[in-house]
Every structure is written in structure tokens, then in C-alpha cells.
Design an enzyme around this catalytic site. Structure first.
Site: not given
Ligand SMILES: Cc1cc2nc3c(=O)[nH]c(=O)nc-3n(C[C@H](O)[C@H](O)[C@H](O)COP(=O)(O)O)c2cc1C
Length: 420
Positions: A354, A185, A296
Site C-alpha cells: 500500500r 498464476t 505466481k
Molecule cells: C480486482 C482484482 C482482479 C484480479 N485479477 C487477477 C488476474 O486476472 N490474474 C491474477 O493473476 N491475479 C489477479 N488478481 C490478484 C492480483 O494480481 C494481486 O495478486 C493482488 O491484487 C494483490 O493484493 P492487493 O491488491 O491487495 O495488494 C486480482 C486482484 C484483484 C483485486
């Protein structure tokens, strides 16, 4: 006269029929099918800090809205009379075949949603053979989640910290856990400005939450005794006592004292990301693992070109669900130019998925697969493993029906000709 053999109904019709038949007896789906109602139900169920962390985004949350608006702006264009009674949803990525072009995005701190956290998600994902991308910020160690998932597919998401021995150790552990890819990421070299969390003064990691990969890492643990901590407050407030209780509970789970947990939170905060990370650093990661590496958080086509030039294996177009820069481009909006620039590299997408038609739109614009994020965490919050299973089944079911209604025969077939 023998009847023509009807194709199997597919996951879409099976799910739909099951819901309607259950409805005859008065039963309703375990978690709301409608994505908006799903989120509202979670807001009612969770306490304010947990809901803020899961649902919130950066700044005024314009990018969170841009993600959804981008999907609303793209319109599908169906074809008729093409005999699409059975559909092949499967997707091939890096030599593996997955049943649908849907993976579970890495989400940290899932214990905020449910005590079973990543274990419940791992079971749900495994029951459907949908790949689960383990987060660096998971609430359960990758080894444990992998062990309950059997042979089911899993990937690992990496945050590259300043303590490189720990970063490297995560990559090694992921390989040993059977991860089929590493997802690095890039969009969280700093934590975004998130007013919902700021207004509550809440960062879960400081309470020991979301640190399972670190607390079980030998290299990370070996640092704890040398961390300098400020002297403890003589008369702590009730809030500080609650923080200490949370740290102590996580310490008990991972065999660490309260003092070591305080050191862990401090060392984590000081080391978990590297704002100075650069393209040249990727060659070290390449040297640590033979697994495919995806980047990512790519939104700019030049970054996609650079990823290809640097021998990376794939790209995830993502803005972290609008949690990092308020005002950055919606993920789906950025997708076509990244796909064009990426050449042969497979491009995946998240941020705003979604529903099934959302999956179809992303694929029609060139994504090979998508990552489902918040919706599965909401399913987890409402009904644990079964809630996650339902959310995944609903998205895949609607995707299957969408393919059929578009007149497509396979996920692979989707392209610009299915867009208005
Ligand atoms: C609560 C939460 C925690 C997340 N933690 C991570 C993480 O630990 N590592 C990461 O690469 N992305 C993380 N993300 C991003 C998600 O991988 C993803 O890109 C994102 O949720 C996409 O948006 P959406 O859920 O609104 O569709 C997180 C997102 C949320 C909502």
C-alpha cells in the site's frame, strides 16, 4: 568559490514538493494520497457490484487483513549519517532494468473501475516505464494495450485453461506483443468463495466483462458455434435484459453476436481454469516460450524449491490479495522462507503493498521487487490514467524517501540489517 553540486532531489522530494507547491494555490492531489482514504473514495464512487469485485476477498476476509497486518508487524530500523542524498531505485530482472522495484499486478475486469480500463493503465505505466503485467482477464486485448505502450515494458499473466490451444495461443500472442516474462498464476485453479460477490449474485465474466483476451482469440472464437446453450427465457426479467444488454455491448465491441457472446460466457466458464494442473505440465509451457516464466501464488518453501528444480525463472509470493482461501497465511509472512528455499531464483511479492515503506519491508525480507495491486485500480476508478499515474508516483516517491531516511543508497542494498 564554487558551490558543491547538489544531487538531484529524486522522485520522493520532487513529488512532495510538487504537492506542497500546488497546495499553495489551493490545489489538492487528484486522488487521496492516504491509502485508506483512497479506498473510501472509491467506495463512494463505484456502484456496489463493481466495488465488491475490486475490494472484496475470500470468506470473512481474514487473509486480506493478514496481508496488511503482516506489513504492520515488520518494523524498519534506520541508520544515521550515511550520506544518502541520492538513491538508486532501479532493479534488474531477467536482463531488463526497471526504474523502481515496482510493477503493476495483473488485475482482471478493470472496466469495472473505468471505461478506459487497461488502456488507461497501460498509458500510465508507460509514462513512468513501470512494467504492467497484462491479465488473462483483461478488459482490453493485449495487442491493443501493447500498441499504445510503445516500447514500455509489459509482462503477461496466464491462467492455464482446459482448452490448451487457447492457453498456448495466449502465450504466443504475449510473446508477439513484446511481453518480457510470463507469469503463470497457480492460486486460482478454482474461483475463491467471495461473499461480497455472492451476496450480489455477481460474476462479471457472465456479463461478458473481463473476456477481451478470449474474445479476440482465434482459437477461442472457433469454439463458439459448437457450444450448446439452454433455450432463452420467453419473458426475461429486467435483470436478465440488463445482462443481455451487457453481453450485446461486448459483442459489438469484438464483432460477435448476442448468441455468440452467450456461448463465449458459457465456454469461458467451463474452460478457464484447470484444477488438475500439476508440476509435470510445466514442461509443456517451457516448450511453448523462451520467455522467463514466473510462478505466481507460491507460499510454501517446498513449492519454491520445486519451481527451481523444474527450471522456472522466478516466483511471485502472493495469496491473490486474500481473494482465494480465507485464513491462508499473509503474503509477507510467507516471504522469508520462500526466499531461502528459492536459492538463485528472483522472488517478487504482492498482496498488501500500500505504501513506500511496504516496498522497503518486502525488499528487506528478500523480495527483488513488488507488484502493486488494488491501489492502482482505485486510482483508475477515481481519475482514469492520471489517477493511476498519481498512485504509482506516490508509492515510488514514498519508497524513495524511505530509502533516504533509512540511510540506504539503493533499493538493492536493503536487507535484514534494516529491520528491527
Ligand atoms: C480486482 C482484482 C482482479 C484480479 N485479477 C487477477 C488476474 O486476472 N490474474 C491474477 O493473476 N491475479 C489477479 N488478481 C490478484 C492480483 O494480481 C494481486 O495478486 C493482488 O491484487 C494483490 O493484493 P492487493 O491488491 O491487495 O495488494 C486480482 C486482484 C484483484 C483485486
Amino acid at each position: 568559490m564554487s558551490q558543491p553540486k547538489l544531487p538531484a532531489p529524486g522522485p520522493g522530494r520532487s513529488r512532495q514538493t510538487q504537492i506542497f507547491v500546488d497546495g499553495l494555490g489551493g490545489a489538492r492531489p487528484l486522488v487521496p494520497v492516504d491509502p485508506g482514504r483512497l479506498e473510501k473514495a472509491v467506495r463512494r464512487k463505484l456502484d456496489a457490484p463493481a466495488y465488491a469485485y475490486l475490494a472484496g476477498g475470500a470468506g470473512t476476509e481474514r487473509t486480506m487483513r493478514a496481508n496488511l497486518d503482516a506489513f504492520a508487524d515488520v518494523k524498519l530500523l534506520p541508520r544515521r549519517l550515511r550520506g544518502s542524498a541520492s538513491r538508486d531505485l532501479s532493479v534488474d530482472l531477467f536482463g531488463h532494468s526497471y526504474p523502481a522495484p515496482v510493477l503493476l499486478a495483473p488485475l482482471g475486469v478493470l472496466e469495472l473501475a473505468h471505461a478506459q480500463a487497461d488502456l488507461a493503465v497501460g498509458r500510465a505505466a508507460a509514462s513512468l516505464s513501470v512494467p504492467f503485467v497484462f491479465s488473462s482477464q483483461a478488459s482490453e486485448p493485449m495487442e491493443q494495450v501493447a500498441s499504445i505502450m510503445g516500447d514500455a515494458p509489459r509482462w503477461f499473466q496466464l491462467y492455464w485453461g482446459t482448452d490448451e490451444e487457447v492457453t498456448r495461443s495466449f502465450v504466443r500472442r504475449a510473446g508477439a506483443c513484446g511481453a518480457q516474462a510470463i507469469v503463470l498464476t497457480l492460486d486460482t485453479t478454482l474461483l475463491g468463495w467471495r461473499p461480497r460477490d455472492l451476496d450480489l449474485g455477481n460474476l462479471p465474466f457472465l456479463r461478458g466483462q473481463g473476456l477481451a483476451q478470449y474474445l479476440t482469440d482465434l482459437h477461442f472464437r472457433s469454439r463458439l458455434d459448437s457450444v450448446q446453450l439452454p433455450a432463452a427465457t420467453p419473458r426475461p426479467s429486467p435483470a436478465l435484459l440488463r445482462t443481455a444488454a451487457s453481453l450485446a455491448a461486448h459483442g459489438r465491441k469484438f464483432g460477435l453476436s448476442l448468441g455468440q457472446m452467450r456461448a463465449a460466457a458459457a465456454h469461458f466458464t467451463a474452460s478457464y481454469t484447470r484444477p488438475d494442473l500439476q508440476w509435470d505440465d510445466l514442461s509443456r509451457l517451457r516448450g511453448w516460450t523462451d520467455l522467463p516464466i514466473l510462478l505466481k501464488g507460491v507460499l510454501h518453501p517446498d513449492d519454491a524449491r520445486e519451481a527451481a528444480r523444474r527450471g522456472m525463472d522466478g516466483i511471485v509470493v502472493s495469496n491473490h490479495g486474500g481473494r482465494q482461501i480465507d485464513g491462508e497465511v499473509g503474503s509477507l509472512t510467507a516471504l522469508p522462507r520462500v526466499v531461502e528455499a528459492a536459492g538463485e531464483l528472483p522472488v517478487l511479492l504482492d498482496s498488501g503493498i500500500r505504501s513506500g515503506p511496504d516496498v522497503a519491508k518486502a525488499l528487506a525480507l528478500g523480495a527483488r521487487a513488488v507488484l502493486l495491486g488494488r491501489p492502482y485500480a482505485y486510482g483508475l476508478a477515481l481519475a482514469g490514467e492520471a489517477g493511476v499515474t498519481e498512485v504509482i508516483r506516490n508509492v515510488v516517491a514514498e519508497f524513495d524517501l524511505t530509502l533516504g531516511l533509512l540511510g540506504a543508497h539503493s533499493a538493492r542494498e536493503l536487507g535484514p540489517e534494516f529491520l528491527a
